[in-house]
Design an enzyme around this catalytic site. Structure first.
Site, mmCIF file in Angstrom:
data_model
loop_
_atom_site.group_PDB
_atom_site.id
_atom_site.type_symbol
_atom_site.label_atom_id
_atom_site.label_comp_id
_atom_site.label_asym_id
_atom_site.label_seq_id
_atom_site.Cartn_x
_atom_site.Cartn_y
_atom_site.Cartn_z
ATOM 1 N N HIS A 173 10.619 -20.108 -2.718
ATOM 2 C CA HIS A 173 11.327 -19.011 -2.046
ATOM 3 C C HIS A 173 12.263 -18.294 -3.012
ATOM 4 O O HIS A 173 12.877 -18.911 -3.883
ATOM 5 C CB HIS A 173 12.066 -19.506 -0.799
ATOM 6 C CG HIS A 173 13.288 -20.329 -1.038
ATOM 7 N ND1 HIS A 173 14.539 -19.771 -1.205
ATOM 8 C CD2 HIS A 173 13.477 -21.669 -1.100
ATOM 9 C CE1 HIS A 173 15.438 -20.724 -1.361
ATOM 10 N NE2 HIS A 173 14.827 -21.893 -1.313
ATOM 11 N N ASP A 225 18.906 -22.786 -6.415
ATOM 12 C CA ASP A 225 18.120 -22.905 -5.186
ATOM 13 C C ASP A 225 17.760 -21.495 -4.726
ATOM 14 O O ASP A 225 18.611 -20.786 -4.183
ATOM 15 C CB ASP A 225 18.947 -23.647 -4.142
ATOM 16 C CG ASP A 225 18.295 -23.723 -2.774
ATOM 17 O OD1 ASP A 225 17.089 -23.425 -2.669
ATOM 18 O OD2 ASP A 225 19.001 -24.054 -1.807
ATOM 19 N N GLU A 268 13.508 -18.142 3.507
ATOM 20 C CA GLU A 268 13.448 -19.606 3.646
ATOM 21 C C GLU A 268 14.771 -20.162 4.129
ATOM 22 O O GLU A 268 14.804 -21.104 4.942
ATOM 23 C CB GLU A 268 13.074 -20.229 2.290
ATOM 24 C CG GLU A 268 12.755 -21.725 2.364
ATOM 25 C CD GLU A 268 13.977 -22.632 2.217
ATOM 26 O OE1 GLU A 268 13.849 -23.855 2.460
ATOM 27 O OE2 GLU A 268 15.072 -22.126 1.877
ATOM 28 N N GLU A 269 15.870 -19.582 3.656
ATOM 29 C CA GLU A 269 17.191 -20.120 3.957
ATOM 30 C C GLU A 269 17.608 -19.934 5.413
ATOM 31 O O GLU A 269 18.601 -20.508 5.850
ATOM 32 C CB GLU A 269 18.242 -19.481 3.031
ATOM 33 C CG GLU A 269 18.061 -19.788 1.552
ATOM 34 C CD GLU A 269 18.385 -21.227 1.184
ATOM 35 O OE1 GLU A 269 18.636 -22.028 2.106
ATOM 36 O OE2 GLU A 269 18.392 -21.545 -0.009
ATOM 37 N N ASP A 307 10.822 -26.484 -4.553
ATOM 38 C CA ASP A 307 12.187 -26.226 -4.112
ATOM 39 C C ASP A 307 13.082 -27.314 -4.685
ATOM 40 O O ASP A 307 12.591 -28.268 -5.307
ATOM 41 C CB ASP A 307 12.264 -26.202 -2.582
ATOM 42 C CG ASP A 307 13.388 -25.321 -2.049
ATOM 43 O OD1 ASP A 307 14.370 -25.103 -2.777
ATOM 44 O OD2 ASP A 307 13.277 -24.853 -0.899
ATOM 45 N N HIS A 325 23.821 -25.442 -2.538
ATOM 46 C CA HIS A 325 24.509 -24.446 -1.702
ATOM 47 C C HIS A 325 25.989 -24.327 -2.034
ATOM 48 O O HIS A 325 26.776 -23.833 -1.222
ATOM 49 C CB HIS A 325 24.323 -24.740 -0.202
ATOM 50 C CG HIS A 325 22.980 -24.338 0.309
ATOM 51 N ND1 HIS A 325 22.729 -24.102 1.644
ATOM 52 C CD2 HIS A 325 21.798 -24.123 -0.327
ATOM 53 C CE1 HIS A 325 21.461 -23.761 1.799
ATOM 54 N NE2 HIS A 325 20.877 -23.775 0.609
#
Length: 337
Positions: free
Chosen positions: A67, A171, A201-202, A224, A310
């Site tokens: 992604h 990410d 995707e998130e 990922d 994140h």
């Protein structure tokens, strides 16, 4: 193989590409991929789909997916004092993001700050944070930004030593970098290889599902990041930085195809590629969406161990990413049918 670090740096443009607004990074990736494949296209969801045709008489369809979107913020309201109220797009840790510089698609900069007067013991929340762009009033702010504009923490990447890097959004730009390196090295595949750089995707793996529906792959591998058990205070987990690519067995959203997991681990052992087994008790990736699309397919995931996911500064080991590329190339040497 060209340096993974240099490829990663190219995939971290200053313009943010939060979920649903991936146009800028898609253009960057398309510019890199177009000379490496036979065709490139974007679908209705904004996924970038690049195809390299196979030489087999009856080629299988192999979907490799990472992604390209990132977590960020969307402006919801402009206060009279010029401060911007924002809502999260994706899983935001406001404690980690507080007092960080953000960038907008227009190039505008600002700072994400908690409201003044809060107790130091209170963790910042979405309702208690604003973006300060230096405006003195709502009218001044409105000349520079509008409701619906998106921003994200500033991208960056720094080498800590020969192998380990920190930055954001690793990410999942590291997964995108892996796909680029695979495309560079895979000159004459047996099967049709679909390199999919997915959107959203998130916020629920929304882009990969229609991409998989359109391709109808026989086999899919998702790239990922994953958590590790070697960070300070981390929960026990049999994944650590520098120990190789993590072959996903399951996470909270998917149980990967057991036969495919075995094949990947056997290939890694035979080719002496560093690999480890991943069982994640939380979270998920595009793997689940692809696995259950249409009639379904054999789906697995090659994860890059990453600390501090994140946050404003994620950490990974480039050797693990290179192992993901090496394992993919070894696995794809023969037709997957």
């Amino acid at each position: 193989m060209k340096d993974m670090y240099q490829t990663l740096k190219k995939l971290l443009p200053l313009n943010p590409s939060v979920s649903g607004r991936e146009e800028y990074v898609r253009g960057v990736i398309e510019g890199i991929m177009r000379p490496l494949v036979d065709e490139c296209r974007a679908d209705a969801m904004g996924n970038l789909i690049c195809v390299k045709h196979g030489k087999a008489k009856d080629p299988a369809k192999v979907m490799l997916c990472a992604h390209m979107d990132e977590i960020g913020f969307i402006v919801t309201f402009i206060e009279e004092n010029g401060m911007l109220r924002v809502a999260p797009i994706g899983g935001i840790s406001y404690t980690a993001a507080a007092f960080s510089e953000v960038s907008f698609e227009s190039g505008l900069r600002g700072v994400l700050v908690p409201e003044a007067g809060g107790s130091p013991k209170d963790a910042p929340t979405a309702e208690k944070c604003v973006v300060d762009i230096g405006a003195a009033s709502d009218k001044e702010a409105a000349r520079r930004v509008k409701v619906g504009d998106c921003c994200a923490l500033l991208p960056h990447v720094t080498k800590l030593n020969a192998n380990r890097v920190v930055g954001r959004p690793l990410d999942d730009r590291i997964g995108c970098a892996c796909l680029v390196k695979i495309a560079e090295a895979l000159t004459a595949p047996e099967d049709d290889i679909y390199f999919v750089f997915s959107t959203q995707e998130e916020v629920g793996c929304r882009g990969a599902r229609p991409a998989a529906f359109g391709i109808a792959p026989d086999l899919a591998l998702i790239y990922d990041v994953t958590g590790t058990g070697d960070a300070q205070g981390a929960k026990p987990m049999a994944v650590k930085l520098g120990a190789g690519v993590a072959v996903k067995i399951k996470d909270a959203s998917v149980i990967c195809h057991t036969g495919l997991v075995d094949e990947l681990l056997e290939t890694a052992k035979r080719e002496k590629i560093a690999a480890q087994c991943e069982i994640l008790t939380f979270g998920g990736t595009d793997t689940s969406a692809v696995q259950m699309t249409g009639y379904g397919c054999r789906a697995g995931a090659l994860s890059i161990p990453c600390r501090y996911i994140h946050s404003g500064t994620e950490m990974l080991d480039l050797r693990d990413a290179n192992a993901a590329v090496a394992l993919t190339l070894a696995f794809l040497k023969e037709s997957v049918k």
